[in-house]
Design a protein around this motif. Structure first.
Motif, mmCIF file in Angstrom:
data_model
loop_
_atom_site.group_PDB
_atom_site.id
_atom_site.type_symbol
_atom_site.label_atom_id
_atom_site.label_comp_id
_atom_site.label_asym_id
_atom_site.label_seq_id
_atom_site.Cartn_x
_atom_site.Cartn_y
_atom_site.Cartn_z
ATOM 1 N N LEU A 345 0.767 -1.365 0.185
ATOM 2 C CA LEU A 345 0.290 -0.031 -0.253
ATOM 3 C C LEU A 345 0.449 0.793 0.084
ATOM 4 N N GLY A 347 3.274 4.186 0.873
ATOM 5 C CA GLY A 347 3.882 4.569 1.681
ATOM 6 C C GLY A 347 4.645 3.317 2.262
ATOM 7 N N LYS A 350 7.529 0.730 -2.300
ATOM 8 C CA LYS A 350 7.059 0.697 -4.121
ATOM 9 C C LYS A 350 8.104 1.075 -4.855
ATOM 10 N N THR A 351 8.058 2.308 -3.893
ATOM 11 C CA THR A 351 8.999 3.365 -5.449
ATOM 12 C C THR A 351 9.942 3.036 -4.959
ATOM 13 N N ILE A 386 8.281 13.053 0.446
ATOM 14 C CA ILE A 386 8.313 13.857 1.846
ATOM 15 C C ILE A 386 9.396 13.530 2.025
ATOM 16 N N GLU A 393 17.680 8.157 -1.038
ATOM 17 C CA GLU A 393 17.486 8.189 -2.313
ATOM 18 C C GLU A 393 18.128 8.957 -3.599
ATOM 19 N N ILE A 550 12.400 0.315 11.057
ATOM 20 C CA ILE A 550 13.497 -0.430 10.420
ATOM 21 C C ILE A 550 14.284 0.783 9.575
#
Ligand SMILES: Nc1ncnc2c1ncn2[C@@H]1O[C@H](COP(=O)(O)OP(=O)(O)OP(=O)(O)O)[C@@H](O)[C@H]1O
Ligand SMILES: O=C([O-])CC(=O)C(=O)O
Ligand SMILES: [Ca+2]
Ligand SMILES: [Mn+2]
Length: 646
Positions: A345, A347, A350-351, A386, A393, A550
């Protein structure tokens, strides 16, 4: 031979004269007006629609003329009112640039059905598949809240809505869809009738045609050429046009020439509300899907994600009809061609986790799994930004450059540096960029059958293990459950995590009953020998408020061990309640965190929280108890038994 003084003077004179003249030629322009000068700046680009097989100039002119006429006719037909004149007069180009828009429609339909209205007297200008640079200019000139950020990205505001409005989504229920779609409790498909759809469609089209100009995007969905879908998006904002330019697959000039009639059309009149006196409307926002008419209407929300996810819903209807599974998942591929799917879902990662510097990115959010393997539905990514950091990243950070749309971020008014930690407008700040902005994107975005299916959950209860190996029935159980528990509040202090269950990790977008997609996933995983995994990207060492999320670095190590195949060979123990197989060791991850019980100081609290979450899973699954999954009754029973047991 000696020159006479006259000859010398003459030579010097001619030298100077010609030099001066030359210099004059170099330093001045022949144009007399600024407009003439500006006209020099813009070199005519290669025709966006080259003429194929045209022998001579004459033949070419005719073909181009004809093609242009067809395009005008097609746009006019898209914008047609269904109750008055059949199509508006349309003109290609910006209405403010009169000199550049001599292409007036020759194709106005003058066959009024119910009489001509005043609206038929005006022209509707349309801006067709503009480039990002052109859309920047439009946005900055005409749309409040549009700015160029220091990175070159276009910062925009989506207005009152900064996220999707699932409660305002409606789907036309007719004889066909009544039987085909999932309706009722738990379903995202809230019904509306055909007539009400037409009322809203007319409202949107009238609004769009009343504007000075509209944007038209003709693009594709699905990188699998056999199952490509042609979409047209008509919108009122350059922001929307650039967003879809980035998110859908961009046609080549050749493909655009042969585009023909779209398979599906979106009318985005987001600035304009729906009429609450209209039947079925419960707010001023309405997102309406009509599968028979192959149309979608958007009123009262400018959040661009509605278009993206509206088309995803369409694919969740069209693809299963062709035995193709549509998936709310990220997807990437290793150097050896091993493909992984990442479900989860909003957040859950996935990205973030599909964007992996050591692997090829196939896509970050929407895929198809067919007999040919996997294919991305989209041509771009839509990353949360955010707290985005360059260190954690880097690929996403670097993709936020010229051409990228950043929504609802806050920036320094002078330097235009974006502050990614600022939540003043919304926590759901987003960046939409073309997939090729990620350096190791796999173009075309297709790959072989997946080897690993990774289910992501952000468990703020802190009781799910960081990673578990799943049996096929367990994979199905967790896929149908679609669990995550993000923490709602952002203030300090202990907040109760709330569990979210969203079937197939995307209940808001599915159109058929979840068991249909689950059955297809089971069949494909079994056939292609894919392994299932459950990865908790959420809390460790206690629930929210006691433990902490984590570390992304640990999750990446876990994911690496899945990709490499090492984790398949590890030693496993089984957990209580959920019956999950957990590894005892993973390189680069502290072993004690692999079993959450070790990380909780208060063992009793752990036990209680675990049972509480197990109970929530059980309760959520009750609605599926009466359904059969696939042709096999045995699989259904195995899936039911694969949930928590206590
Ligand atoms: N251990 C972790 N694993 C994954 N993501 C983490 C972790 N810790 C923190 N994060 C953060 O969580 C967020 C995950 O969001 P991401 O954009 O990947 O979600 P998504 O699943 O793609 O959602 P959506 O479908 O809404 O786009 C990122 O901001 C990421 O930095
Ligand atoms: O659709 C959106 O707005 C963002 C997204 O990817 C999701 O929520 O899954
Ligand atoms: Ca995402
Ligand atoms: Mn998504």
């Amino acid at each position: 031979m000696v020159e006479t003084s006259f000859q010398i003077i003459f030579r010097i004179f001619t030298f100077f004269f010609s030099e001066k003249k030359c210099r004059q030629m170099e330093n001045s322009v022949s144009e007399r007006t600024l407009d003439e000068l500006h006209s020099l700046q813009k070199k005519k680009s290669a025709p966006t629609t080259p003429i194929k097989g045209a022998a001579g100039a004459f033949a070419a002119t005719i073909t181009e003329e004809e093609r242009h006429k067809q395009q005008l006719q097609s746009i006019s037909a898209s914008l047609a009112s269904l109750t008055r004149e059949t199509g508006p007069k349309v003109v290609k180009g910006d209405p403010t640039k009169k000199a550049e828009t001599p292409r007036v429609s020759h194709v106005t339909h003058h066959t009024p059905t119910f009489g001509i209205s005043d609206s038929a007297l005006k022209f509707t200008h349309f801006l067709y598949n503009l480039s990002p640079a052109e859309l920047y200019e439009q946005a900055i000139k005409y749309e409040k809240g549009s700015f160029i950020a220091s990175s070159g990205a276009l910062a925009t505001l989506s207005g009152a809505k900064t996220g999707r409005s699932p409660r305002d989504k409606r789907v036309v229920k007719d004889e066909t869809t009544e039987d085909e779609l999932w309706w009722g409790k738990g379903s995202p498909n809230i019904e509306m009738d055909e007539h009400t759809f037409l009322v809203n469609r007319e409202r949107a089209v009238d609004y769009l045609c009343s504007l000075e100009k509209v944007y038209v995007n003709d693009q594709f969905l699905n990188w699998d050429p056999e199952h490509r879908v042609k979409v047209r998006i008509v919108s009122a904002r350059a922001y929307h046009s650039l967003f879809m330019h980035n998110m859908c697959i961009r046609p080549t000039p050749d493909e655009l020439e042969n585009f023909g009639t779209p398979d599906f059309t979106i009318y985005n009149a987001g600035q304009f509300p729906c009429n609450r006196y209209t039947h079925y409307m419960t707010s001023s926002t309405s997102i309406d899907m009509n599968l028979a008419r192959k149309e979608m209407v958007i009123l009262g929300t400018q959040y661009a994600g509605e278009m993206k996810k509206g088309l995803f819903s369409l694919m969740h209807y069209l693809m299963p009809k062709r035995q193709i599974l549509s998936l709310h998942s990220g997807c990437n591929m290793g150097k050896d061609g091993d493909v992984a799917l990442f479900f989860g879902l909003s957040g859950t990662g996935k990205t973030t986790l599909s964007t992996d510097h050591n692997r090829y990115l196939i896509g970050d959010d929407e895929h198809c799994w067919s007999e040919n393997g996997v294919s991305n539905i989209e041509g771009g990514c839509y990353a949360k930004c955010i707290d985005l950091s360059r260190e954690k990243e880097p690929d996403i950070w670097n993709a936020i450059k010229f051409g990228t749309v950043v929504e609802n971020v806050v920036f320094d008014e002078h330097t235009r540096e974006i502050d990614y930690s600022d939540k003043s407008v919304t926590e759901n700040t987003r960046a939409a960029y073309p997939i090729e902005y990620i350096p190791n994107a796999k173009i075309p975005c297709v790959g072989p059958h997946p080897k690993n299916v990774i289910l992501l959950a952000c468990d703020a209860f802190g009781v799910l293990p960081p990673v578990s190996k799943l049996s096929l029935p367990q994979t199905m159980y967790h896929f149908i459950s679609g669990y995550t528990a993000l923490v709602a509040g952002t203030e300090d202090g202990i907040k109760e995590p709330t569990a979210t269950f969203s079937a197939c990790f995307g209940a808001a977008f599915i159109m058929l009953h979840p068991t249909k997609y689950a059955a297809m996933l089971a069949e494909k995983m079994e056939k292609h020998g894919a392994a299932g995994w459950l990865v908790n990207t959420g809390w460790s060492g206690g629930r929210y408020g006691l433990g902490s999320r984590i570390k992304l670095a640990y999750t990446r190590k876990i994911i690496d061990a899945i990709h490499s195949g090492v984790l398949l060979e590890a030693n496993y123990t089984k957990t209580e309640v959920f019956g999950l197989e957990i590894p005892t060791e993973i390189e680069g991850v502290p072993s004690e965190i692999l079993d959450p019980v070790n990380t909780w100081a208060d063992k009793k609290a752990y036990e209680n929280t675990l049972l509480k979450l197990g109970g929530l899973f059980k309760k959520n699954f009750e609605v599926f108890l009466n359904y059969k999954i696939g042709a096999d009754k045995q699989l259904t029973e195995e899936i039911l038994a694969a949930g928590p047991n206590f």
